[in-house]
Design an enzyme around this catalytic site. Structure first.
Site, PDB file in Angstrom:
ATOM      1  CE  LYS A   1      -4.361  -1.576   1.984  1.00 29.27           C
ATOM      2  NZ  LYS A   1      -5.367  -1.326   3.044  1.00 29.27           N
TER       3      LYS A   1
ATOM      4  CG  ASP B   1      -8.711   0.687   3.168  1.00 23.13           C
ATOM      5  OD1 ASP B   1      -9.475  -0.152   2.656  1.00 23.13           O
ATOM      6  OD2 ASP B   1      -7.482   0.514   3.270  1.00 23.13           O
TER       7      ASP B   1
HETATM    8  P1  NAP Z   1      -1.000  -3.162  10.331  1.00 20.40           P
HETATM    9  O1  NAP Z   1      -0.688  -1.974   9.507  1.00 20.40           O
HETATM   10  O2  NAP Z   1      -0.010  -4.279  10.418  1.00 20.40           O
HETATM   11  O3  NAP Z   1      -1.270  -2.626  11.831  1.00 20.40           O
HETATM   12  C1  NAP Z   1      -1.596  -3.518  12.862  1.00 20.40           C
HETATM   13  C2  NAP Z   1      -1.821  -2.764  14.172  1.00 20.40           C
HETATM   14  O4  NAP Z   1      -2.251  -3.708  15.129  1.00 20.40           O
HETATM   15  C3  NAP Z   1      -0.575  -2.099  14.744  1.00 20.40           C
HETATM   16  O5  NAP Z   1      -0.970  -0.939  15.432  1.00 20.40           O
HETATM   17  C4  NAP Z   1      -0.052  -3.153  15.700  1.00 20.40           C
HETATM   18  O6  NAP Z   1       0.626  -2.610  16.794  1.00 20.40           O
HETATM   19  C5  NAP Z   1      -1.340  -3.740  16.212  1.00 20.40           C
HETATM   20  N1  NAP Z   1      -1.165  -5.111  16.656  1.00 20.40           N
HETATM   21  C6  NAP Z   1      -0.786  -6.169  15.888  1.00 20.40           C
HETATM   22  N2  NAP Z   1      -0.758  -7.288  16.642  1.00 20.40           N
HETATM   23  C7  NAP Z   1      -1.114  -6.912  17.906  1.00 20.40           C
HETATM   24  C8  NAP Z   1      -1.257  -7.614  19.122  1.00 20.40           C
HETATM   25  N3  NAP Z   1      -1.043  -8.934  19.201  1.00 20.40           N
HETATM   26  N4  NAP Z   1      -1.649  -6.930  20.228  1.00 20.40           N
HETATM   27  C9  NAP Z   1      -1.872  -5.599  20.158  1.00 20.40           C
HETATM   28  N5  NAP Z   1      -1.740  -4.871  19.019  1.00 20.40           N
HETATM   29  C10 NAP Z   1      -1.369  -5.528  17.923  1.00 20.40           C
HETATM   30  O7  NAP Z   1      -2.367  -3.841   9.892  1.00 20.40           O
HETATM   31  P2  NAP Z   1      -3.639  -3.149   9.219  1.00 20.40           P
HETATM   32  O8  NAP Z   1      -3.485  -3.112   7.751  1.00 20.40           O
HETATM   33  O9  NAP Z   1      -3.926  -1.899   9.950  1.00 20.40           O
HETATM   34  O10 NAP Z   1      -4.781  -4.247   9.490  1.00 20.40           O
HETATM   35  C11 NAP Z   1      -5.221  -4.496  10.814  1.00 20.40           C
HETATM   36  C12 NAP Z   1      -6.490  -5.352  10.799  1.00 20.40           C
HETATM   37  O11 NAP Z   1      -7.539  -4.653  10.171  1.00 20.40           O
HETATM   38  C13 NAP Z   1      -6.355  -6.688  10.067  1.00 20.40           C
HETATM   39  O12 NAP Z   1      -7.024  -7.669  10.799  1.00 20.40           O
HETATM   40  C14 NAP Z   1      -7.056  -6.449   8.759  1.00 20.40           C
HETATM   41  O13 NAP Z   1      -7.635  -7.631   8.226  1.00 20.40           O
HETATM   42  C15 NAP Z   1      -8.143  -5.495   9.195  1.00 20.40           C
HETATM   43  N6  NAP Z   1      -8.609  -4.656   8.090  1.00 20.40           N
HETATM   44  C16 NAP Z   1      -9.919  -4.740   7.736  1.00 20.40           C
HETATM   45  C17 NAP Z   1     -10.392  -3.957   6.716  1.00 20.40           C
HETATM   46  C18 NAP Z   1     -11.837  -4.058   6.331  1.00 20.40           C
HETATM   47  O14 NAP Z   1     -12.197  -3.630   5.225  1.00 20.40           O
HETATM   48  N7  NAP Z   1     -12.695  -4.577   7.194  1.00 20.40           N
HETATM   49  C19 NAP Z   1      -9.543  -3.067   6.037  1.00 20.40           C
HETATM   50  C20 NAP Z   1      -8.203  -2.996   6.439  1.00 20.40           C
HETATM   51  C21 NAP Z   1      -7.736  -3.799   7.483  1.00 20.40           C
HETATM   52  P3  NAP Z   1       2.218  -2.317  16.792  1.00 20.40           P
HETATM   53  O15 NAP Z   1       2.367  -0.937  16.206  1.00 20.40           O
HETATM   54  O16 NAP Z   1       2.587  -2.407  18.214  1.00 20.40           O
HETATM   55  O17 NAP Z   1       2.841  -3.392  15.941  1.00 20.40           O
END
Ligand code: NAP
Length: 298
Positions: A66, A120
């Site tokens: 992205k 998004d």
């Molecule tokens: P990302 O950029 O990797 O960010 C993940 C975030 O979650 C970071 O802030 C990370 O914290 C935190 N995190 C990860 N593992 C954790 C844990 N075990 N305990 C506490 N915090 C944790 O991922 P993303 O793209 O934002 O996606 C996140 C989620 O949203 C995914 O499940 C994805 O499938 C979902 N999503 C859904 C949609 C939709 O259309 N519904 C769209 C986009 C994303 P740190 O900074 O400490 O690593």
């Protein structure tokens, strides 16, 4: 020319996007196709540059590309710039010849522009607007500070929330997002937290949004919300995780009497917004939702 579209990411795994977009093409009777295009980071530039010649109208972009595709774009929308990520590429075609015959010729006689956008934030807002949830003046708690949190924070700032609290496991990332949002919306009051439990006794949050992957399959027994922490009365609890459709976080919130919103509606709405950018047509979101839900369960 058919509407050739797709999704680039690495690895792609079992994405539901092809099922929902292909169902929309079929429902509208359009000649179109949405392909899964797994592409490794070192090959993403070549693939993106090849999209026009391969006849693509556009693609969606997912993890980990992205940010990487941003410098490959000829143009970026305000949202993509502000969020700092592109999840939709639109291939704009212009005729470069004054000759009508040449203009109707193949792609070799045209020039193309790659436009990067981000849907998004629109996808996030759609289910809130559909249920009549007014964001202006509200107080929101964001769990997580990653890529999706940036899109959610942008949406909340654009719709005029008055208070935004950001909790993240890694303090620097929460601080970085807070700084980023403060530049977008100077009037917004922003708080950052890194320690659990979340400070709900100080803030009567109207909206709580989980943007972490905690609770996502196969770790569906996990929740970002501590069991012994009450939910703010009357809060709407929104989980971006859509696999499973109802996460443990949402079940906790329901048990506490809160209204809930799952992530599948956002996934469908961000896809529908991209579909409209590629085709100029409003896709049937009920058809896309049914196809996405069926693909998730399969
Ligand atoms: P990302 O950029 O990797 O960010 C993940 C975030 O979650 C970071 O802030 C990370 O914290 C935190 N995190 C990860 N593992 C954790 C844990 N075990 N305990 C506490 N915090 C944790 O991922 P993303 O793209 O934002 O996606 C996140 C989620 O949203 C995914 O499940 C994805 O499938 C979902 N999503 C859904 C949609 C939709 O259309 N519904 C769209 C986009 C994303 P740190 O900074 O400490 O690593």
């Amino acid at each position: 020319m058919p509407f050739q579209t797709g999704l680039i990411g690495w690895p792609l795994g079992h994405s539901v996007s092809p099922a929902m977009h292909n169902a929309a093409f079929a429902a509208l009777g359009l000649e179109g196709r949405y392909d899964a295009l797994p592409v490794a980071p070192e090959e993403v530039a070549a693939l993106v540059h090849s999209l026009p010649m391969r006849g693509y109208r556009g693609v969606n972009v997912t993890i980990p590309h992205k940010q990487a595709v941003m410098p490959l774009m000829d143009d970026l929308s305000d949202a993509a710039r502000a969020i700092g990520a592109v999840n939709t590429v639109i291939v704009e075609r212009f005729s470069k010849s004054l000759s009508a015959e040449a203009a109707s010729n193949d792609l070799g006689n045209r020039f193309t522009v790659l436009c990067g956008d981000n849907t998004d934030w629109l996808g996030f807002l759609h289910p809130l607007e559909a249920r009549g949830f007014e964001l202006a003046g509200k107080s929101a708690l964001l769990l997580g500070a990653g890529g999706s949190a940036r899109a959610v924070a942008y949406a909340l700032a654009m719709r005029g929330v008055s208070q935004l609290a950001i909790w993240n496991r890694t303090p620097d990332r929460a601080a970085e997002l807070a700084h980023h949002v403060a530049a977008l919306a100077p009037a917004l009051t922003i708080h950052q937290f890194t320690n659990s439990p979340f400070p709900i006794s100080h803030f009567p949050f109207d909206l709580i949004v989980n943007t972490t992957p905690v609770g996502m399959w196969p770790n569906a027994d996990a929740s970002p919300w501590p069991d012994d922490l009450p939910f703010p009365p009357g809060a709407l609890v929104y989980d971006l995780v859509y696999r499973p459709e109802e996460t443990r976080f949402l079940r906790q919130a329901t048990a506490a009497g809160c209204a809930t919103q799952g992530g599948l509606a956002m996934l469908v709405a961000q896809g529908a917004a991209a579909f409209e950018m590629w085709t100029g047509l409003n896709p049937p979101m009920d058809v896309m939702l049914a196809a996405a839900a069926a693909a998730l369960r399969s």
